[in-house]
Motif scaffolding. Structure first.
Motif, PDB file in Angstrom:
ATOM      1  N   ARG A  41     -20.312 -23.132  59.647  1.00 36.35           N
ATOM      2  CA  ARG A  41     -20.056 -22.039  60.587  1.00 36.35           C
ATOM      3  C   ARG A  41     -18.636 -21.503  60.450  1.00 36.35           C
ATOM      4  O   ARG A  41     -18.314 -20.437  60.942  1.00 36.35           O
ATOM      5  CB  ARG A  41     -20.277 -22.519  62.022  1.00 36.35           C
ATOM      6  CG  ARG A  41     -21.716 -22.912  62.243  1.00 36.35           C
ATOM      7  CD  ARG A  41     -21.948 -23.290  63.678  1.00 36.35           C
ATOM      8  NE  ARG A  41     -23.167 -22.612  64.091  1.00 36.35           N
ATOM      9  CZ  ARG A  41     -23.268 -21.818  65.143  1.00 36.35           C
ATOM     10  NH1 ARG A  41     -22.230 -21.640  65.913  1.00 36.35           N
ATOM     11  NH2 ARG A  41     -24.396 -21.237  65.432  1.00 36.35           N
ATOM     12  N   GLY A  42     -17.791 -22.258  59.770  1.00 33.03           N
ATOM     13  CA  GLY A  42     -16.412 -21.822  59.597  1.00 33.03           C
ATOM     14  C   GLY A  42     -15.702 -22.701  58.594  1.00 33.03           C
ATOM     15  O   GLY A  42     -16.204 -23.749  58.201  1.00 33.03           O
ATOM     16  N   VAL A  43     -14.539 -22.255  58.194  1.00 35.88           N
ATOM     17  CA  VAL A  43     -13.704 -23.027  57.270  1.00 35.88           C
ATOM     18  C   VAL A  43     -12.260 -22.864  57.720  1.00 35.88           C
ATOM     19  O   VAL A  43     -11.837 -21.774  58.111  1.00 35.88           O
ATOM     20  CB  VAL A  43     -13.911 -22.571  55.801  1.00 35.88           C
ATOM     21  CG1 VAL A  43     -13.552 -21.124  55.612  1.00 35.88           C
ATOM     22  CG2 VAL A  43     -13.148 -23.440  54.835  1.00 35.88           C
ATOM     23  N   ARG A  44     -11.545 -23.948  57.701  1.00 34.07           N
ATOM     24  CA  ARG A  44     -10.137 -23.902  58.102  1.00 34.07           C
ATOM     25  C   ARG A  44      -9.330 -23.157  57.048  1.00 34.07           C
ATOM     26  O   ARG A  44      -9.605 -23.273  55.848  1.00 34.07           O
ATOM     27  CB  ARG A  44      -9.575 -25.316  58.240  1.00 34.07           C
ATOM     28  CG  ARG A  44     -10.171 -26.107  59.368  1.00 34.07           C
ATOM     29  CD  ARG A  44      -9.612 -27.520  59.338  1.00 34.07           C
ATOM     30  NE  ARG A  44     -10.283 -28.349  60.296  1.00 34.07           N
ATOM     31  CZ  ARG A  44      -9.688 -28.889  61.357  1.00 34.07           C
ATOM     32  NH1 ARG A  44      -8.401 -28.740  61.537  1.00 34.07           N
ATOM     33  NH2 ARG A  44     -10.377 -29.609  62.201  1.00 34.07           N
ATOM     34  N   PHE A  45      -8.338 -22.416  57.503  1.00 27.22           N
ATOM     35  CA  PHE A  45      -7.472 -21.710  56.558  1.00 27.22           C
ATOM     36  C   PHE A  45      -6.774 -22.698  55.629  1.00 27.22           C
ATOM     37  O   PHE A  45      -6.558 -22.401  54.455  1.00 27.22           O
ATOM     38  CB  PHE A  45      -6.438 -20.853  57.283  1.00 27.22           C
ATOM     39  CG  PHE A  45      -6.988 -19.577  57.814  1.00 27.22           C
ATOM     40  CD1 PHE A  45      -7.688 -18.697  57.000  1.00 27.22           C
ATOM     41  CD2 PHE A  45      -6.819 -19.229  59.145  1.00 27.22           C
ATOM     42  CE1 PHE A  45      -8.198 -17.506  57.489  1.00 27.22           C
ATOM     43  CE2 PHE A  45      -7.320 -18.042  59.640  1.00 27.22           C
ATOM     44  CZ  PHE A  45      -8.012 -17.182  58.821  1.00 27.22           C
ATOM     45  N   GLU A  46      -6.434 -23.874  56.137  1.00 26.21           N
ATOM     46  CA  GLU A  46      -5.789 -24.898  55.309  1.00 26.21           C
ATOM     47  C   GLU A  46      -6.710 -25.296  54.152  1.00 26.21           C
ATOM     48  O   GLU A  46      -6.269 -25.421  53.009  1.00 26.21           O
ATOM     49  CB  GLU A  46      -5.465 -26.131  56.164  1.00 26.21           C
ATOM     50  CG  GLU A  46      -4.831 -27.257  55.385  1.00 26.21           C
ATOM     51  CD  GLU A  46      -4.568 -28.496  56.240  1.00 26.21           C
ATOM     52  OE1 GLU A  46      -4.029 -29.457  55.683  1.00 26.21           O
ATOM     53  OE2 GLU A  46      -4.913 -28.504  57.435  1.00 26.21           O
ATOM     54  N   THR A  47      -8.002 -25.467  54.450  1.00 26.02           N
ATOM     55  CA  THR A  47      -8.971 -25.825  53.406  1.00 26.02           C
ATOM     56  C   THR A  47      -9.150 -24.672  52.432  1.00 26.02           C
ATOM     57  O   THR A  47      -9.178 -24.869  51.210  1.00 26.02           O
ATOM     58  CB  THR A  47     -10.324 -26.205  54.043  1.00 26.02           C
ATOM     59  OG1 THR A  47     -10.117 -27.280  54.961  1.00 26.02           O
ATOM     60  CG2 THR A  47     -11.331 -26.626  52.985  1.00 26.02           C
ATOM     61  N   LEU A  48      -9.246 -23.463  52.948  1.00 20.66           N
ATOM     62  CA  LEU A  48      -9.381 -22.281  52.102  1.00 20.66           C
ATOM     63  C   LEU A  48      -8.167 -22.147  51.180  1.00 20.66           C
ATOM     64  O   LEU A  48      -8.308 -21.853  49.988  1.00 20.66           O
ATOM     65  CB  LEU A  48      -9.552 -21.036  52.970  1.00 20.66           C
ATOM     66  CG  LEU A  48      -9.841 -19.723  52.272  1.00 20.66           C
ATOM     67  CD1 LEU A  48     -11.125 -19.803  51.454  1.00 20.66           C
ATOM     68  CD2 LEU A  48      -9.949 -18.604  53.295  1.00 20.66           C
ATOM     69  N   ASP A  49      -6.990 -22.398  51.721  1.00 12.72           N
ATOM     70  CA  ASP A  49      -5.756 -22.359  50.936  1.00 12.72           C
ATOM     71  C   ASP A  49      -5.811 -23.367  49.790  1.00 12.72           C
ATOM     72  O   ASP A  49      -5.502 -23.038  48.636  1.00 12.72           O
ATOM     73  CB  ASP A  49      -4.560 -22.649  51.852  1.00 12.72           C
ATOM     74  CG  ASP A  49      -3.251 -22.750  51.092  1.00 12.72           C
ATOM     75  OD1 ASP A  49      -2.896 -21.811  50.360  1.00 12.72           O
ATOM     76  OD2 ASP A  49      -2.576 -23.797  51.237  1.00 12.72           O
ATOM     77  N   LYS A  50      -6.240 -24.589  50.078  1.00 14.51           N
ATOM     78  CA  LYS A  50      -6.313 -25.627  49.050  1.00 14.51           C
ATOM     79  C   LYS A  50      -7.339 -25.277  47.981  1.00 14.51           C
ATOM     80  O   LYS A  50      -7.112 -25.515  46.789  1.00 14.51           O
ATOM     81  CB  LYS A  50      -6.653 -26.971  49.684  1.00 14.51           C
ATOM     82  CG  LYS A  50      -5.521 -27.558  50.495  1.00 14.51           C
ATOM     83  CD  LYS A  50      -5.935 -28.865  51.130  1.00 14.51           C
ATOM     84  CE  LYS A  50      -4.824 -29.448  51.978  1.00 14.51           C
ATOM     85  NZ  LYS A  50      -5.232 -30.728  52.585  1.00 14.51           N
ATOM     86  N   ILE A  51      -8.477 -24.727  48.392  1.00 11.91           N
ATOM     87  CA  ILE A  51      -9.502 -24.326  47.428  1.00 11.91           C
ATOM     88  C   ILE A  51      -8.959 -23.235  46.510  1.00 11.91           C
ATOM     89  O   ILE A  51      -9.127 -23.291  45.291  1.00 11.91           O
ATOM     90  CB  ILE A  51     -10.789 -23.846  48.141  1.00 11.91           C
ATOM     91  CG1 ILE A  51     -11.470 -25.012  48.856  1.00 11.91           C
ATOM     92  CG2 ILE A  51     -11.748 -23.190  47.152  1.00 11.91           C
ATOM     93  CD1 ILE A  51     -12.609 -24.599  49.778  1.00 11.91           C
ATOM     94  N   CYS A  52      -8.298 -22.239  47.105  1.00 14.51           N
ATOM     95  CA  CYS A  52      -7.736 -21.147  46.306  1.00 14.51           C
ATOM     96  C   CYS A  52      -6.681 -21.650  45.326  1.00 14.51           C
ATOM     97  O   CYS A  52      -6.624 -21.184  44.187  1.00 14.51           O
ATOM     98  CB  CYS A  52      -7.157 -20.067  47.215  1.00 14.51           C
ATOM     99  SG  CYS A  52      -8.416 -19.108  48.078  1.00 14.51           S
ATOM    100  N   GLN A  53      -5.866 -22.593  45.758  1.00 12.98           N
ATOM    101  CA  GLN A  53      -4.866 -23.161  44.849  1.00 12.98           C
ATOM    102  C   GLN A  53      -5.538 -23.918  43.707  1.00 12.98           C
ATOM    103  O   GLN A  53      -5.159 -23.761  42.542  1.00 12.98           O
ATOM    104  CB  GLN A  53      -3.926 -24.097  45.609  1.00 12.98           C
ATOM    105  CG  GLN A  53      -2.941 -23.360  46.497  1.00 12.98           C
ATOM    106  CD  GLN A  53      -1.989 -24.312  47.192  1.00 12.98           C
ATOM    107  OE1 GLN A  53      -1.543 -25.303  46.598  1.00 12.98           O
ATOM    108  NE2 GLN A  53      -1.668 -24.032  48.443  1.00 12.98           N
ATOM    109  N   ALA A  54      -6.537 -24.735  44.047  1.00 10.36           N
ATOM    110  CA  ALA A  54      -7.207 -25.559  43.035  1.00 10.36           C
ATOM    111  C   ALA A  54      -7.964 -24.708  42.022  1.00 10.36           C
ATOM    112  O   ALA A  54      -8.009 -25.034  40.838  1.00 10.36           O
ATOM    113  CB  ALA A  54      -8.160 -26.545  43.709  1.00 10.36           C
ATOM    114  N   LEU A  55      -8.560 -23.600  42.493  1.00 12.16           N
ATOM    115  CA  LEU A  55      -9.371 -22.755  41.619  1.00 12.16           C
ATOM    116  C   LEU A  55      -8.605 -21.541  41.092  1.00 12.16           C
ATOM    117  O   LEU A  55      -9.174 -20.727  40.360  1.00 12.16           O
ATOM    118  CB  LEU A  55     -10.633 -22.295  42.346  1.00 12.16           C
ATOM    119  CG  LEU A  55     -11.612 -23.399  42.744  1.00 12.16           C
ATOM    120  CD1 LEU A  55     -12.769 -22.824  43.540  1.00 12.16           C
ATOM    121  CD2 LEU A  55     -12.115 -24.133  41.520  1.00 12.16           C
ATOM    122  N   ASP A  56      -7.332 -21.410  41.502  1.00  9.19           N
ATOM    123  CA  ASP A  56      -6.502 -20.283  41.099  1.00  9.19           C
ATOM    124  C   ASP A  56      -7.234 -18.966  41.362  1.00  9.19           C
ATOM    125  O   ASP A  56      -7.510 -18.189  40.447  1.00  9.19           O
ATOM    126  CB  ASP A  56      -6.101 -20.390  39.631  1.00  9.19           C
ATOM    127  CG  ASP A  56      -5.064 -19.349  39.230  1.00  9.19           C
ATOM    128  OD1 ASP A  56      -4.294 -18.918  40.104  1.00  9.19           O
ATOM    129  OD2 ASP A  56      -5.052 -18.945  38.051  1.00  9.19           O
TER     130      ASP A  56
END
Length: 72
Positions: A41-56
């Motif tokens: 239902r949602g995703v934390r911005f912190e998690t989204l940030d980490k995913i974006c960093q990991a996947l560039d």
């Protein structure tokens, strides 16, 4: 829901497995699976940030708005 999660597409483009991403960002493989399937239902911005960093990538590479077709 009109928000589509394209995490599986980005993982494929980066030739990365869910398990590897989970380890890199500090969440369980099950939670990565739930994100990939769009069953959250949602995703934390912190998690989204980490995913974006990991996947560039950018958040817009992972999330897509697809409005429902109008009835009429």
């Amino acid at each position: 829901m009109p928000i589509v999660v394209n995490l599986d597409v980005m993982l494929a483009r980066r030739k990365m497995r869910s398990k590897e991403l989970a380890e890199m960002i500090g969440i369980t493989e099950q939670n990565v699976s739930l994100l990939k399937s769009g069953k959250v239902r949602g995703v934390r911005f912190e998690t989204l940030d980490k995913i974006c960093q990991a996947l560039d990538c950018q958040p817009g590479d992972l999330l897509e708005f697809q409005p429902a077709p109008e009835e009429g």
